[in-house]
Design an enzyme around this catalytic site. Structure first.
Site, PDB file in Angstrom:
ATOM      1  N   SER A 206      18.230  71.326  14.945  1.00  0.00           N
ATOM      2  CA  SER A 206      19.260  71.117  13.743  1.00  0.00           C
ATOM      3  C   SER A 206      20.071  69.659  14.039  1.00  0.00           C
ATOM      4  O   SER A 206      20.281  69.493  15.127  1.00  0.00           O
ATOM      5  CB  SER A 206      20.090  72.300  13.817  1.00  0.00           C
ATOM      6  OG  SER A 206      21.423  71.860  13.055  1.00  0.00           O
ATOM      7  N   SER A 207      20.390  69.462  12.732  1.00  0.00           N
ATOM      8  CA  SER A 207      21.038  67.969  12.763  1.00  0.00           C
ATOM      9  C   SER A 207      22.427  68.279  13.577  1.00  0.00           C
ATOM     10  O   SER A 207      23.372  67.275  13.744  1.00  0.00           O
ATOM     11  CB  SER A 207      21.278  67.367  11.656  1.00  0.00           C
ATOM     12  OG  SER A 207      21.955  68.125  10.733  1.00  0.00           O
ATOM     13  N   CYS A 208      22.786  69.387  13.672  1.00  0.00           N
ATOM     14  CA  CYS A 208      24.155  69.788  14.370  1.00  0.00           C
ATOM     15  C   CYS A 208      24.356  69.295  15.514  1.00  0.00           C
ATOM     16  O   CYS A 208      25.247  69.493  16.125  1.00  0.00           O
ATOM     17  CB  CYS A 208      24.674  71.051  13.904  1.00  0.00           C
ATOM     18  SG  CYS A 208      23.990  72.399  14.683  1.00  0.00           S
TER      19      CYS A 208
ATOM     20  N   TYR B 106      26.261  76.760  18.549  1.00  0.00           N
ATOM     21  CA  TYR B 106      24.839  76.366  17.962  1.00  0.00           C
ATOM     22  C   TYR B 106      24.198  75.280  18.543  1.00  0.00           C
ATOM     23  O   TYR B 106      23.215  75.317  18.628  1.00  0.00           O
ATOM     24  CB  TYR B 106      24.878  76.855  16.360  1.00  0.00           C
ATOM     25  CG  TYR B 106      23.560  76.597  15.867  1.00  0.00           C
ATOM     26  CD1 TYR B 106      22.731  77.726  15.856  1.00  0.00           C
ATOM     27  CD2 TYR B 106      23.190  75.453  14.942  1.00  0.00           C
ATOM     28  CE1 TYR B 106      21.252  77.577  15.378  1.00  0.00           C
ATOM     29  CE2 TYR B 106      21.801  75.447  14.457  1.00  0.00           C
ATOM     30  CZ  TYR B 106      20.999  76.474  14.774  1.00  0.00           C
ATOM     31  OH  TYR B 106      19.782  76.564  14.244  1.00  0.00           O
TER      32      TYR B 106
ATOM     33  N   LYS C 119      21.261  74.600  20.864  1.00  0.00           N
ATOM     34  CA  LYS C 119      19.975  73.920  20.429  1.00  0.00           C
ATOM     35  C   LYS C 119      19.611  72.737  21.200  1.00  0.00           C
ATOM     36  O   LYS C 119      18.578  72.232  21.414  1.00  0.00           O
ATOM     37  CB  LYS C 119      20.189  73.565  18.912  1.00  0.00           C
ATOM     38  CG  LYS C 119      20.247  74.370  17.896  1.00  0.00           C
ATOM     39  CD  LYS C 119      18.791  74.688  17.655  1.00  0.00           C
ATOM     40  CE  LYS C 119      18.319  75.939  16.960  1.00  0.00           C
ATOM     41  NZ  LYS C 119      16.955  76.347  16.996  1.00  0.00           N
TER      42      LYS C 119
ATOM     43  N   HIS D  37      24.692  78.796   4.286  1.00  0.00           N
ATOM     44  CA  HIS D  37      25.195  77.535   4.201  1.00  0.00           C
ATOM     45  C   HIS D  37      25.355  77.199   2.625  1.00  0.00           C
ATOM     46  O   HIS D  37      25.310  78.184   1.699  1.00  0.00           O
ATOM     47  CB  HIS D  37      23.715  76.787   4.639  1.00  0.00           C
ATOM     48  CG  HIS D  37      23.730  76.907   6.064  1.00  0.00           C
ATOM     49  ND1 HIS D  37      22.624  77.463   6.547  1.00  0.00           N
ATOM     50  CD2 HIS D  37      24.240  76.247   7.043  1.00  0.00           C
ATOM     51  CE1 HIS D  37      22.749  77.326   7.775  1.00  0.00           C
ATOM     52  NE2 HIS D  37      23.737  76.260   8.056  1.00  0.00           N
TER      53      HIS D  37
HETATM   54  P1  GDP Z   1      27.759  72.613   7.828  1.00  0.00           P
HETATM   55  O1  GDP Z   1      26.745  71.575   7.609  1.00  0.00           O
HETATM   56  O2  GDP Z   1      27.085  72.962   9.283  1.00  0.00           O
HETATM   57  O3  GDP Z   1      29.049  72.217   7.859  1.00  0.00           O
HETATM   58  O4  GDP Z   1      27.297  73.936   7.000  1.00  0.00           O
HETATM   59  P2  GDP Z   1      27.709  74.602   5.754  1.00  0.00           P
HETATM   60  O5  GDP Z   1      26.423  74.240   4.867  1.00  0.00           O
HETATM   61  O6  GDP Z   1      28.159  75.996   5.925  1.00  0.00           O
HETATM   62  O7  GDP Z   1      28.831  73.887   5.089  1.00  0.00           O
HETATM   63  C1  GDP Z   1      28.714  72.381   4.613  1.00  0.00           C
HETATM   64  C2  GDP Z   1      29.919  71.718   3.622  1.00  0.00           C
HETATM   65  O8  GDP Z   1      29.823  72.861   2.505  1.00  0.00           O
HETATM   66  C3  GDP Z   1      31.152  72.176   4.566  1.00  0.00           C
HETATM   67  O9  GDP Z   1      32.134  71.177   4.134  1.00  0.00           O
HETATM   68  C4  GDP Z   1      31.786  73.575   3.732  1.00  0.00           C
HETATM   69  O10 GDP Z   1      33.220  73.776   3.824  1.00  0.00           O
HETATM   70  C5  GDP Z   1      31.409  73.252   2.368  1.00  0.00           C
HETATM   71  N1  GDP Z   1      31.106  74.450   1.489  1.00  0.00           N
HETATM   72  C6  GDP Z   1      31.680  74.447   0.004  1.00  0.00           C
HETATM   73  N2  GDP Z   1      31.346  75.715  -0.246  1.00  0.00           N
HETATM   74  C7  GDP Z   1      30.778  76.500   0.724  1.00  0.00           C
HETATM   75  C8  GDP Z   1      30.320  77.892   0.472  1.00  0.00           C
HETATM   76  O11 GDP Z   1      30.753  78.664  -0.441  1.00  0.00           O
HETATM   77  N3  GDP Z   1      29.850  78.162   1.703  1.00  0.00           N
HETATM   78  C9  GDP Z   1      29.592  77.235   2.717  1.00  0.00           C
HETATM   79  N4  GDP Z   1      28.820  77.727   3.942  1.00  0.00           N
HETATM   80  N5  GDP Z   1      29.873  75.973   2.839  1.00  0.00           N
HETATM   81  C10 GDP Z   1      30.605  75.750   1.514  1.00  0.00           C
END
Ligand code: GDP
Length: 327
Positions: free
Chosen positions: A111-113, A140, A144, A183
């Site tokens: 994963s890119s994280c 995570y 990874k 996500h």
């Molecule tokens: P990340 O890429 O590992 O940070 O994973 P996420 O996909 O969970 O979050 C990406 C970004 O989207 C972060 O800045 C979150 O705060 C934002 N975000 C906005 N609304 C939401 C939501 O409803 N769910 C999630 N998971 N992230 C959200």
């Protein structure tokens, strides 16, 4: 070039997940006839003995290792033990069993994280382990990174043909729509879908809207995985993405336009932003000859169409307990 025969025994570890199900679809479309899968009730991938017994009996020749405990920013920060333990164990048991039973090629997906929180963007492969990780997904990421090193170690010590790919944020049919663990992209599809149905005038989006993310449709990823299984032979992990990024605000607007045009968007800065920017440098992948084909707005539209169809037909969708009435 690795010529994979049409009747090769190909194991997709994690076939029920977003990625695994897309890989199974892709392999079936390509005409592979001997696809192997294991359900949780059959083999606990965290259990070395169970995994080795299954490998010894089933004798897979090619393995797509895409199983894992995954989730969005909230799940990652509230269930760190599960994210670390499950993923460490799954990678270790499958890689070890693949070596023991002489698997020809294994593709491990990360994963890119894995990249440091404040690293140069776009992120090149060699930036791995050059700085502290993003705290909201560190468990995570640590697992990874261990998986990448595991594949490299088995390659170096035992000569195993194990390769790794690191995809960017993924989405598509079969995604998890549970707001507590999903996500951002499926979460937004769901929020706008439900806001529309409820006649609401706005949708609340976590964070400031400023973070930048890159999104790859899972069918594109499945295509890239097969491509790499056939073409890539190196110890270094390879980035898989589009090389294009959007802000969360732009993403929210794109989802709004596809799902519920006209609704207002409000940001909740009390919720975490996570990594400020996450964009992969995909020049190595491009140099090998692979590029994505599904644009973000098109991908959002087809994913939403898939969701609506699945709900209307009463099919199970992860995150939706009871399918709501059609429409
Ligand atoms: P990340 O890429 O590992 O940070 O994973 P996420 O996909 O969970 O979050 C990406 C970004 O989207 C972060 O800045 C979150 O705060 C934002 N975000 C906005 N609304 C939401 C939501 O409803 N769910 C999630 N998971 N992230 C959200």
């Amino acid at each position: 070039m690795f010529d994979i025969p049409g009747d090769a025994r190909i194991y997709v570890a994690g076939h029920r997940g977003l990625v695994g199900s897309a890989i199974v679809r892709r392999l079936a479309r390509e005409g592979f006839t001997n696809l192997l899968t294991t359900g949780r009730e059959e083999v606990d991938l965290r259990n070395q003995a169970e995994v080795e017994a299954w490998f010894a009996a089933a004798r897979p020749e090619y393995v797509f290792l895409v199983a894992g405990t995954v989730g969005g920013i909230l799940a990652n920060s509230t269930r760190p033990a599960e994210f670390l333990y499950d993923n460490l164990m799954i990678h270790a048991t499958v890689v070890h069993a693949a070596w023991r039973t002489g698997v020809r090629r294994l593709l491990y997906l990360g994963s890119s994280c894995i990249y440091p929180r404040l690293t140069a963007q776009p992120m090149r492969e060699e930036q791995l382990l050059t700085g502290p990780l993003e705290p909201t997904n560190e468990p995570y990421a640590v697992a990874k990174i261990a998986g990448i090193r595991l594949c490299q170690a088995y390659r170096r010590q035992y000569g195993c043909d194990f390769i790794s790919a690191m995809p960017t944020n993924l989405y598509g049919p079969g995604d998890n729509f549970d707001l507590a663990s999903s996500h951002v992209l499926p979460a937004l599809i769901r929020r706008f879908h439900e806001a529309q149905a409820a006649g609401a005038s706005e949708v609340v989006v976590w964070g400031t809207g400023a973070p930048r993310r890159e999104f790859l449709h899972v069918d594109d990823l499945a295509d890239a995985c097969l491509f790499l299984m056939r073409r890539y032979d190196g110890a270094e992990h390879l980035n898989v993405g589009t090389g294009e990024e959007v802000t969360i605000r732009e993403l929210a607007e794109a989802v709004r336009d596809a799902v519920a045009p006209g609704l207002a968007i409000r940001f909740d800065p009390e919720k975490p932003d996570g990594m400020p920017r996450k964009l992969l440098d995909v020049s190595r992948l491009h140099a090998l000859g692979w590029r994505h084909t599904i644009g973000l707005r098109e991908g959002i539209a087809t994913t939403y169409a898939w969701l609506r169809d699945a709900l209307a037909r009463g099919e199970p969708v992860r995150g939706f307990a009871v399918p709501p009435a059609a429409g």
